[in-house]
Design a protein around this motif. Structure first.
Motif, PDB file in Angstrom:
ATOM      1  N   HIS A 147      -9.816   4.867   2.044  1.00  0.00           N
ATOM      2  CA  HIS A 147      -8.725   5.822   1.870  1.00  0.00           C
ATOM      3  C   HIS A 147      -8.692   6.274   0.407  1.00  0.00           C
ATOM      4  CE1 HIS A 147      -7.049   4.670   5.786  1.00  0.00           C
ATOM      5  NE2 HIS A 147      -7.268   3.418   5.440  1.00  0.00           N
ATOM      6  N   ARG A 148      -8.468   7.573   0.176  1.00  0.00           N
ATOM      7  CA  ARG A 148      -8.323   8.105  -1.176  1.00  0.00           C
ATOM      8  C   ARG A 148      -7.079   8.984  -1.250  1.00  0.00           C
ATOM      9  NH1 ARG A 148     -13.984   7.786  -1.032  1.00  0.00           N
ATOM     10  NH2 ARG A 148     -14.809   6.747  -2.881  1.00  0.00           N
ATOM     11  N   TRP A 149      -6.540   9.102  -2.460  1.00  0.00           N
ATOM     12  CA  TRP A 149      -5.387   9.954  -2.677  1.00  0.00           C
ATOM     13  C   TRP A 149      -5.462  10.538  -4.079  1.00  0.00           C
ATOM     14  CZ3 TRP A 149      -5.409   4.773  -1.567  1.00  0.00           C
ATOM     15  CH2 TRP A 149      -5.187   3.899  -2.634  1.00  0.00           C
ATOM     16  N   ALA A 150      -4.694  11.584  -4.324  1.00  0.00           N
ATOM     17  CA  ALA A 150      -4.680  12.219  -5.639  1.00  0.00           C
ATOM     18  C   ALA A 150      -4.075  11.265  -6.659  1.00  0.00           C
ATOM     19  CB  ALA A 150      -3.891  13.520  -5.579  1.00  0.00           C
ATOM     20  N   PRO A 151      -4.593  11.254  -7.896  1.00  0.00           N
ATOM     21  CA  PRO A 151      -4.087  10.317  -8.907  1.00  0.00           C
ATOM     22  C   PRO A 151      -2.581  10.414  -9.125  1.00  0.00           C
ATOM     23  CG  PRO A 151      -6.096  11.362  -9.676  1.00  0.00           C
ATOM     24  CD  PRO A 151      -5.716  12.055  -8.393  1.00  0.00           C
ATOM     25  N   GLU A 152      -2.022  11.633  -9.069  1.00  0.00           N
ATOM     26  CA  GLU A 152      -0.586  11.788  -9.333  1.00  0.00           C
ATOM     27  C   GLU A 152       0.271  11.232  -8.198  1.00  0.00           C
ATOM     28  OE1 GLU A 152      -2.088  15.750  -7.581  1.00  0.00           O
ATOM     29  OE2 GLU A 152      -2.793  14.205  -8.999  1.00  0.00           O
ATOM     30  N   GLU A 153      -0.356  10.854  -7.087  1.00  0.00           N
ATOM     31  CA  GLU A 153       0.396  10.329  -5.955  1.00  0.00           C
ATOM     32  C   GLU A 153       0.402   8.806  -5.902  1.00  0.00           C
ATOM     33  OE1 GLU A 153      -1.557  12.288  -2.739  1.00  0.00           O
ATOM     34  OE2 GLU A 153      -0.669  14.244  -3.189  1.00  0.00           O
ATOM     35  N   GLY A 154      -0.212   8.173  -6.901  1.00  0.00           N
ATOM     36  CA  GLY A 154      -0.215   6.719  -6.971  1.00  0.00           C
ATOM     37  C   GLY A 154       0.363   6.251  -8.294  1.00  0.00           C
ATOM     38  N   GLU A 155       0.172   4.979  -8.601  1.00  0.00           N
ATOM     39  CA  GLU A 155       0.641   4.441  -9.867  1.00  0.00           C
ATOM     40  C   GLU A 155      -0.264   4.934 -10.987  1.00  0.00           C
ATOM     41  OE1 GLU A 155       0.949   0.232  -9.742  1.00  0.00           O
ATOM     42  OE2 GLU A 155       2.099   0.186  -7.865  1.00  0.00           O
ATOM     43  N   PRO A 156       0.300   5.315 -12.120  1.00  0.00           N
ATOM     44  CA  PRO A 156      -0.505   5.823 -13.234  1.00  0.00           C
ATOM     45  C   PRO A 156      -1.593   4.831 -13.663  1.00  0.00           C
ATOM     46  CG  PRO A 156       1.813   6.229 -13.630  1.00  0.00           C
ATOM     47  CD  PRO A 156       1.742   5.348 -12.418  1.00  0.00           C
ATOM     48  N   GLY A 157      -2.819   5.304 -13.725  1.00  0.00           N
ATOM     49  CA  GLY A 157      -3.929   4.465 -14.156  1.00  0.00           C
ATOM     50  C   GLY A 157      -4.497   3.543 -13.096  1.00  0.00           C
ATOM     51  N   ALA A 158      -3.888   3.488 -11.925  1.00  0.00           N
ATOM     52  CA  ALA A 158      -4.355   2.589 -10.872  1.00  0.00           C
ATOM     53  C   ALA A 158      -5.490   3.243 -10.082  1.00  0.00           C
ATOM     54  CB  ALA A 158      -3.201   2.239  -9.929  1.00  0.00           C
ATOM     55  N   PRO A 159      -6.315   2.442  -9.429  1.00  0.00           N
ATOM     56  CA  PRO A 159      -7.371   3.013  -8.590  1.00  0.00           C
ATOM     57  C   PRO A 159      -6.797   3.912  -7.503  1.00  0.00           C
ATOM     58  CG  PRO A 159      -7.744   0.668  -8.922  1.00  0.00           C
ATOM     59  CD  PRO A 159      -6.373   0.970  -9.470  1.00  0.00           C
ATOM     60  N   THR A 160      -7.551   4.910  -7.117  1.00  0.00           N
ATOM     61  CA  THR A 160      -7.119   5.837  -6.070  1.00  0.00           C
ATOM     62  C   THR A 160      -7.966   5.663  -4.818  1.00  0.00           C
ATOM     63  OG1 THR A 160      -8.557   7.566  -6.974  1.00  0.00           O
ATOM     64  CG2 THR A 160      -6.274   7.511  -7.738  1.00  0.00           C
ATOM     65  N   PHE A 161      -8.403   4.437  -4.572  1.00  0.00           N
ATOM     66  CA  PHE A 161      -9.238   4.123  -3.405  1.00  0.00           C
ATOM     67  C   PHE A 161      -8.808   2.788  -2.832  1.00  0.00           C
ATOM     68  CE2 PHE A 161     -12.779   1.803  -1.537  1.00  0.00           C
ATOM     69  CZ  PHE A 161     -13.257   2.707  -0.596  1.00  0.00           C
TER      70      PHE A 161
END
Length: 340
Positions: A147-161
């Motif tokens: 699963h992947r998501w846009a960086p701005e939709e997760g925690e700052p600096g955290a992996p997006t996968f």
């Protein structure tokens, strides 16, 4: 009655003659394959023009071979009298894996003792490799199964996968360490070709590994249909490699993990090698954006492509020739590594 009996005898004789003469697919013994070389694309013809991934292999082993069409494969297979075969499989997971499955399952070949070398060009992170490097894979990792998501939709600096459950057996393949060890022992000290354009291009990157002369290496090959690019995506590839328990991410390519799955299901993957040559970095240098690096201005490309495809065949053929020359020792499996 005499006439029907004569007709019956004639018909029987005709059938017998047809069976003995037979079509090649029915009458000929399958070709006993010792090594199958799979490239992903060729630029033009198999010989006589600018070389892509297959041309140097073709000129070394198959220039006197006739093409063997295989239903379901992208391109014909070529085989020489020593049991070395090769084909262009196609780019990406679907094209390449469907071609290799068609070839393996074709009754025209006996693949039961074959070794496989998946070869082609690739990218490398500047922290670990450089243009014209050649790399044997230790691990194959599928970049896409999660699963992947846009960086701005997760925690700052955290992996997006995040890995998706259910793909544990098809997202990671460790290649036979003894076979990789043989490959490095036979090829690790080969002097590779280089070019002035590649030497100049390397100096745009501050990383020590990027500035070095090309060499034969080992590391994780990351398979993804998406041509991922930029320092952030490169860091994500390394994150995934470590998350799955592989060693350092060294190569980005598009086919090997999918091919490995087919080979593993049909024959077992203990005789499989992945061989890649680096023709680009997976990110731009500090003075260019990722988009600028993806779409370079004229004269701003890496250079070294011709030298790299030559290096791939030079390195890979050393392994092919050794297996064929010592076939009694290799026929039943990878022999123990000699002590150095």
């Amino acid at each position: 009655m005499l006439v029907p009996k004569m007709l019956q005898v004639a018909a029987t004789a005709a059938i017998s003659l047809m069976v003995s003469a037979g079509s090649p697919a029915l009458a000929d013994e399958p070709i006993k394959v010792k090594v199958l070389i799979g490239a992903m694309f060729e630029i033009g013809e198999n010989t006589g023009d600018r070389a892509g991934e297959f041309q140097h292999w073709y000129e070394r082993y198959f220039s006197q071979s006739k093409p063997i069409p295989v239903k379901g494969a992208l391109s014909p297979v070529y085989c020489n009298d020593d049991g070395v075969c090769g084909s262009v499989l196609g780019m990406g997971k679907v094209a390449s894996s469907s071609s290799i499955q068609a070839i393996i399952l074709s009754p025209q070949f006996d693949m039961s003792e074959a070794y496989f070398i998946v070869s082609g060009v690739a990218g490398t992170p500047p922290e670990r490799g450089t243009i014209a490097d050649v790399s044997w894979a230790t691990w194959l990792v599928d970049y896409d199964l999660g699963h992947r998501w846009a960086p701005e939709e997760g925690e700052p600096g955290a992996p997006t996968f995040m890995p998706r459950k259910g793909y544990e057996k098809v997202r990671l393949f460790q290649l036979n360490p003894d076979l990789v060890g043989w490959a490095m022992q036979l090829t690790g000290k080969i002097n590779l070709k280089d070019s002035e354009s590649a030497r100049s291009y390397r100096m745009r990157y501050p990383q020590e590994a990027a500035q070095r002369a090309p060499a034969v290496k080992t590391g994780t090959h990351m398979t993804g249909d998406t041509f991922f690019h930029g320092p952030g995506m490169s860091a994500q590839a390394q994150y995934i490699a470590k998350l799955y328990g592989a060693d350092d991410y060294l190569i980005t390519e598009m086919e090997a993990a999918a091919i490995a799955q087919v080979v593993q299901r049909t024959l077992g993957d203990h005789r499989l090698l992945s061989l890649r040559g680096a023709v680009n970095f997976d990110q731009g240098n500090p003075n260019e954006t990722t988009l600028e690096h993806l779409d370079p201005a004229p004269g701003q490309t890496a250079g070294g492509f011709a030298e790299t495809v030559d290096n791939i065949a030079a390195v890979g053929s050393r392994m092919v020739d050794h297996i064929v020359a010592h076939w009694p020792e290799w026929q039943k499996g990878v022999p123990p590594l000699p002590r150095q």
